[in-house]
Design an enzyme around this catalytic site. Structure first.
Site, PDB file in Angstrom:
ATOM      1  N   ASN A   1      24.512  36.512  46.075  1.00 36.16           N
ATOM      2  CA  ASN A   1      23.714  37.477  45.312  1.00 36.16           C
ATOM      3  C   ASN A   1      23.520  36.901  43.914  1.00 36.16           C
ATOM      4  OD1 ASN A   1      22.647  39.635  43.934  1.00 36.16           O
ATOM      5  ND2 ASN A   1      24.471  40.934  44.108  1.00 36.16           N
ATOM      6  N   TRP A   2      22.314  36.416  43.653  1.00 28.32           N
ATOM      7  CA  TRP A   2      22.063  35.749  42.375  1.00 28.32           C
ATOM      8  C   TRP A   2      21.842  36.732  41.226  1.00 28.32           C
ATOM      9  CZ3 TRP A   2      18.373  30.944  43.454  1.00 28.32           C
ATOM     10  CH2 TRP A   2      19.136  29.937  44.067  1.00 28.32           C
ATOM     11  N   LYS A   3      21.704  38.012  41.538  1.00 29.39           N
ATOM     12  CA  LYS A   3      21.452  39.019  40.492  1.00 29.39           C
ATOM     13  C   LYS A   3      20.289  38.537  39.605  1.00 29.39           C
ATOM     14  CE  LYS A   3      26.209  40.413  41.034  1.00 29.39           C
ATOM     15  NZ  LYS A   3      27.407  41.016  40.478  1.00 29.39           N
TER      16      LYS A   3
ATOM     17  N   HIS B   1      23.903  48.202  46.158  1.00 30.51           N
ATOM     18  CA  HIS B   1      24.880  47.462  45.359  1.00 30.51           C
ATOM     19  C   HIS B   1      25.384  48.372  44.237  1.00 30.51           C
ATOM     20  CE1 HIS B   1      26.557  44.563  42.555  1.00 30.51           C
ATOM     21  NE2 HIS B   1      26.672  43.753  43.585  1.00 30.51           N
TER      22      HIS B   1
ATOM     23  N   GLU C   1      25.870  47.921  41.200  1.00 30.17           N
ATOM     24  CA  GLU C   1      25.088  47.868  39.950  1.00 30.17           C
ATOM     25  C   GLU C   1      23.852  48.754  40.058  1.00 30.17           C
ATOM     26  OE1 GLU C   1      24.865  43.573  39.692  1.00 30.17           O
ATOM     27  OE2 GLU C   1      27.033  43.562  39.332  1.00 30.17           O
TER      28      GLU C   1
ATOM     29  N   GLU D   1      32.666  46.295  48.516  1.00 28.65           N
ATOM     30  CA  GLU D   1      32.770  45.670  47.201  1.00 28.65           C
ATOM     31  C   GLU D   1      33.485  46.620  46.245  1.00 28.65           C
ATOM     32  OE1 GLU D   1      29.809  42.294  46.558  1.00 28.65           O
ATOM     33  OE2 GLU D   1      28.835  44.116  45.901  1.00 28.65           O
TER      34      GLU D   1
ATOM     35  N   GLY E   1      32.668  40.656  39.341  1.00 27.64           N
ATOM     36  CA  GLY E   1      32.418  39.950  38.090  1.00 27.64           C
ATOM     37  C   GLY E   1      33.602  39.967  37.133  1.00 27.64           C
TER      38      GLY E   1
ATOM     39  N   SER F   1      34.418  38.898  43.130  1.00 30.06           N
ATOM     40  CA  SER F   1      35.111  37.701  42.627  1.00 30.06           C
ATOM     41  C   SER F   1      35.530  36.725  43.722  1.00 30.06           C
ATOM     42  CB  SER F   1      36.311  38.099  41.759  1.00 30.06           C
ATOM     43  OG  SER F   1      35.865  38.800  40.610  1.00 30.06           O
TER      44      SER F   1
ATOM     45  N   GLY G   1      28.771  36.738  44.234  1.00 33.21           N
ATOM     46  CA  GLY G   1      27.918  36.788  43.045  1.00 33.21           C
ATOM     47  C   GLY G   1      27.994  35.479  42.277  1.00 33.21           C
ATOM     48  N   GLY G   2      28.799  35.458  41.221  1.00 33.10           N
ATOM     49  CA  GLY G   2      28.877  34.305  40.315  1.00 33.10           C
ATOM     50  C   GLY G   2      29.049  32.953  41.019  1.00 33.10           C
TER      51      GLY G   2
HETATM   52  P1  PGA Z   1      30.972  38.537  41.879  1.00 32.00           P
HETATM   53  O1  PGA Z   1      29.827  39.559  42.343  1.00 32.00           O
HETATM   54  O2  PGA Z   1      31.211  37.611  43.046  1.00 32.00           O
HETATM   55  O3  PGA Z   1      30.390  37.811  40.684  1.00 32.00           O
HETATM   56  O4  PGA Z   1      32.176  39.328  41.557  1.00 32.00           O
HETATM   57  C1  PGA Z   1      29.810  40.080  43.653  1.00 32.00           C
HETATM   58  C2  PGA Z   1      28.656  41.045  43.814  1.00 32.00           C
HETATM   59  O5  PGA Z   1      28.357  41.789  42.867  1.00 32.00           O
HETATM   60  O6  PGA Z   1      28.004  41.085  44.883  1.00 32.00           O
END
Ligand code: PGA
Length: 256
Positions: free
Chosen positions: A10-12, A96, A98, A168, A174, A214, A235-236
């Site tokens: 997930n590149w956000k 998600h 967010e 999640e 994050g 994470s 994500g990251g």
């Molecule tokens: P993260 O994000 O791996 O940077 O914690 C995961 C996500 O939000 O899908």
């Protein structure tokens, strides 16, 4: 029944058009020949068409980070399931945390989006998970149960096995704080039991429940060693070719 692991990056709100093309090109080449795992990247919406072009003919799939539930009409700023499938997207991340927190997506909205995906040939990656306060107040089970039941409630039993569920825990996103493999497994097992209640054991054994929060190249294999963790939402650590490819490789084991 074996479940094929699924890893989604997930590149956000990261990577422009040129970066997207170049990184997807690298990932596609680096993962060629890796078997027993399905994998996708979810880039920014404006580069989805180029991303689909870039990965054509390879095993790297493209996911959207969001989708709207209506098919057409006066919904400024939105796009439908059909807009994504015509580009060649195969998955959409839905609900998600967010989007739930920053864009006010309720369980009801998330469920409508899941339903629209299922009806329209797009595989929803439906997210759920508790926040820190809920975990500390011992509310994990009730929060997760309510979110998952709301998602399962709109899914037809015949199509159910296409659904991907993503646990999640919000406190792990994050933050560098991964849920321990045991904490994650406990919730995944609960979710598999909820699916069994609703659709029976044979469907529950086919639905993939993936973990996000994470995830990185160092903890991916330990998470994947858990019985009910069928993949990872990253994500990251999905932003660079080396770490994403390493995570995909450590997930390439069939789930019994
Ligand atoms: P993260 O994000 O791996 O940077 O914690 C995961 C996500 O939000 O899908």
């Amino acid at each position: 029944m074996m479940r094929k692991p699924f890893v989604c990056g997930n590149w956000k709100l990261n990577h422009n058009l040129a970066e997207t093309r170049s990184i997807l090109g690298e990932m596609k080449n680096s993962l060629a020949g890796v078997q027993q795992v399905e994998y996708a990247i979810a880039p920014v919406a404006t580069v989805l068409a180029a991303a689909c072009e870039q990965v054509k003919g390879s095993a790297l799939h493209i996911a959207a980070q969001n989708v709207f539930y209506e098919k057409k009409g006066a919904f400024t700023g939105e796009w439908s399931v059909a807009h994504l499938t015509e580009l060649g997207c195969d998955y959409a991340i839905v609900g998600h945390s967010e989007r739930r927190a920053l864009f006010n997506e309720s369980d009801e909205i998330v469920a409508r989006k899941v339903k629209a995906c299922m009806e329209g040939d797009l595989i929803p990656i439906a997210c759920f998970g508790e926040n820190l306060q809920q975990r500390e107040s011992d509310l994990v089970k009730s929060v997760v149960t309510a979110q998952v039941k709301s998602i399962l409630g709109v899914v037809d039993s015949e199509a159910a096995e296409r659904l991907i569920l993503a646990y999640e825990p919000i406190w792990a996103i994050g933050t560098g704080k991964t849920a321990t493999a045991e904490q994650a497994q406990e919730v995944h097992m609960l979710v598999r039991a909820l699916i069994t209640d609703q659709f029976g054991q044979s469907v529950a054994e086919k639905i993939r429940i993936i973990y996000g929060g994470s995830v990185n190249a160092d903890n991916a294999a330990t998470l994947m060693a858990q019985k009910d963790i069928d993949g990872l939402l990253v994500g990251g650590a999905s932003l660079s070719t080396a770490s994403f490819c390493s995570i995909v490789k450590s997930a390439s084991v069939l789930r019994a």
